[in-house]
Enzyme design. Structure first.
Site, PDB file in Angstrom:
ATOM      1  N   ARG A   1     -42.705  57.327 -89.923  1.00 15.11           N
ATOM      2  CA  ARG A   1     -41.852  57.174 -88.742  1.00 15.11           C
ATOM      3  C   ARG A   1     -41.355  58.506 -88.205  1.00 15.11           C
ATOM      4  O   ARG A   1     -40.621  58.542 -87.211  1.00 15.11           O
ATOM      5  CB  ARG A   1     -40.654  56.273 -89.068  1.00 15.11           C
ATOM      6  CG  ARG A   1     -41.067  54.867 -89.519  1.00 15.11           C
ATOM      7  CD  ARG A   1     -39.874  53.956 -89.695  1.00 15.11           C
ATOM      8  NE  ARG A   1     -39.156  53.741 -88.436  1.00 15.11           N
ATOM      9  CZ  ARG A   1     -38.103  52.943 -88.311  1.00 15.11           C
ATOM     10  NH1 ARG A   1     -37.647  52.278 -89.372  1.00 15.11           N
ATOM     11  NH2 ARG A   1     -37.510  52.791 -87.152  1.00 15.11           N
TER      12      ARG A   1
ATOM     13  N   ASP B   1     -68.859  49.160 -83.846  1.00  8.74           N
ATOM     14  CA  ASP B   1     -69.252  48.444 -85.060  1.00  8.74           C
ATOM     15  C   ASP B   1     -69.733  49.381 -86.159  1.00  8.74           C
ATOM     16  O   ASP B   1     -69.080  49.532 -87.181  1.00  8.74           O
ATOM     17  CB  ASP B   1     -70.302  47.374 -84.758  1.00  8.74           C
ATOM     18  CG  ASP B   1     -70.499  46.441 -85.942  1.00  8.74           C
ATOM     19  OD1 ASP B   1     -69.491  46.102 -86.591  1.00  8.74           O
ATOM     20  OD2 ASP B   1     -71.641  46.062 -86.222  1.00  8.74           O
TER      21      ASP B   1
ATOM     22  N   LYS C   1     -60.080  46.375 -83.294  1.00  8.92           N
ATOM     23  CA  LYS C   1     -60.642  47.688 -82.963  1.00  8.92           C
ATOM     24  C   LYS C   1     -61.425  47.658 -81.650  1.00  8.92           C
ATOM     25  O   LYS C   1     -61.213  48.500 -80.768  1.00  8.92           O
ATOM     26  CB  LYS C   1     -61.550  48.174 -84.100  1.00  8.92           C
ATOM     27  CG  LYS C   1     -60.862  48.320 -85.441  1.00  8.92           C
ATOM     28  CD  LYS C   1     -61.791  48.873 -86.495  1.00  8.92           C
ATOM     29  CE  LYS C   1     -62.931  47.923 -86.818  1.00  8.92           C
ATOM     30  NZ  LYS C   1     -62.481  46.653 -87.419  1.00  8.92           N
TER      31      LYS C   1
ATOM     32  N   HIS D   1     -68.035  51.709 -90.729  1.00 12.43           N
ATOM     33  CA  HIS D   1     -67.642  50.584 -89.880  1.00 12.43           C
ATOM     34  C   HIS D   1     -66.434  50.990 -89.050  1.00 12.43           C
ATOM     35  O   HIS D   1     -65.425  51.471 -89.580  1.00 12.43           O
ATOM     36  CB  HIS D   1     -67.296  49.371 -90.740  1.00 12.43           C
ATOM     37  CG  HIS D   1     -66.807  48.197 -89.957  1.00 12.43           C
ATOM     38  ND1 HIS D   1     -67.608  47.495 -89.076  1.00 12.43           N
ATOM     39  CD2 HIS D   1     -65.582  47.612 -89.906  1.00 12.43           C
ATOM     40  CE1 HIS D   1     -66.910  46.530 -88.524  1.00 12.43           C
ATOM     41  NE2 HIS D   1     -65.680  46.574 -89.007  1.00 12.43           N
TER      42      HIS D   1
END
Length: 318
Positions: A248, A182, A164, A143
């Protein structure tokens, strides 16, 4: 993960480039081919059947054909008896060479498809190996959205509703190309390469909440889509919360395993005000730089280490 097989009839009916014609064994067209390797039975025809790969497609080139057609009838009968004592899925003669009648008779009796092709042996093996590699590659469904950004195949993943498809739509509007939305079909073509594609039914379509089903090729043009793409990066979109820890510095190199292949993974926090498409574009360009051996995070870390080391020396002169 699934390991698909194909019927012999698939090679005969769906790949015109092979130029196959059926001579005998029509009842065996449902025989399954489960491996991409082929076998040329040259040595086996002389009587040496140790390690004989009988479960592969048997290819008779000029050498094999010349050998069996030069044998006297009694020798050929013995060769056929030994050869057809194994369970075979199909036999193919190249260069348009016609097999001896004893081969035709045995193939018809045992329901082993016997085919010929006018294509040369070398070219035929190259063609059929490519077909089998693609058809029999391990595969899975995932997916997400697969999109090409600056030449990098990026699989956007994340929970349903995280954004998305909307992110991909913005990237397409910026000139990048959609591969699948999808459900992404992923195939492993080698030990380190994954190819993503889309089913024929869903190809070139996207589903956007509030708009419904869109045909991306019709809206943005043929240059906005492609049928398949090498997957080089996974970007997982995650809803931002204070208790989640995100990288980060870029010094970490997390990966995600797909079909036994480790793919670089980037976790991107999603919250109002963040421009996710431009983050994806930057990630794609950064991935291209990493492929060229340039890692900004490591270079900065090295500069910082040198700076701290230099400061330590200045504070503590010998």
């Amino acid at each position: 993960m699934s390991m698909p097989g194909i019927n012999v009839s698939n090679l005969l009916n769906e790949h015109e480039e092979l130029g196959l014609r059926l001579l005998a064994g029509e009842k065996g067209l449902t025989n399954r081919i489960n491996m991409s390797e082929i076998n040329r039975p040259g040595l086996s025809l002389t009587g040496f059947y140790e390690s004989f790969a009988h479960d592969r497609i048997q290819i008779f080139g000029k050498g094999e054909w010349a050998y069996i057609t030069s044998r006297i009838p009694e020798d050929l009968k013995n060769i056929a008896a030994d050869f057809f004592s194994f369970h075979l899925n199909c036999i193919i003669f190249t260069h348009g060479n016609m097999p001896p009648s004893i081969f035709t008779e045995n193939c018809e009796r045992l329901a082993i498809p016997l085919m010929i092709s006018d294509v040369s042996t070398h070219k035929f093996i190259t063609l059929i190996s490519g077909i089998l590699d693609r058809s029999l590659a391990p595969r899975t469904m995932r997916h997400g959205v697969l999109i090409e950004v600056f030449g990098i195949g990026i699989l956007l993943s994340g929970k349903s509703g995280v954004g998305k498809s909307e992110t991909a739509l913005e990237l397409i509007e910026r000139g990048h190309r959609l591969v699948a939305d999808d459900m992404v079909e992923i195939r492993r073509l080698s030990e380190s390469y994954l190819i993503g594609t889309c089913s024929d039914l869903l190809r070139h379509h996207m589903e956007i909440r509030g708009l419904g089903i869109l045909n991306i090729k019709d809206i943005f043009g043929i240059g906005s889509v492609r049928d398949h793409k090498l997957i080089e990066l996974i970007i997982r979109l995650e809803e931002w919360t204070e208790d989640k820890d995100f990288d980060r510095t870029g010094l970490e190199n997390p990966t995600e395993e797909l079909l036994g292949v480790q793919i670089p993974l980037i976790r991107v926090p999603v919250k109002p005000g963040r421009n996710i498409p431009i983050i994806v574009e930057t990630a794609a360009m950064n991935q291209r730089l990493r492929k060229l051996g340039k890692n900004a995070a490591q270079e900065f870390n090295q500069k910082l280490s040198n700076y701290l080391q230099q400061g330590k020396v200045e504070r503590n002169p010998p």
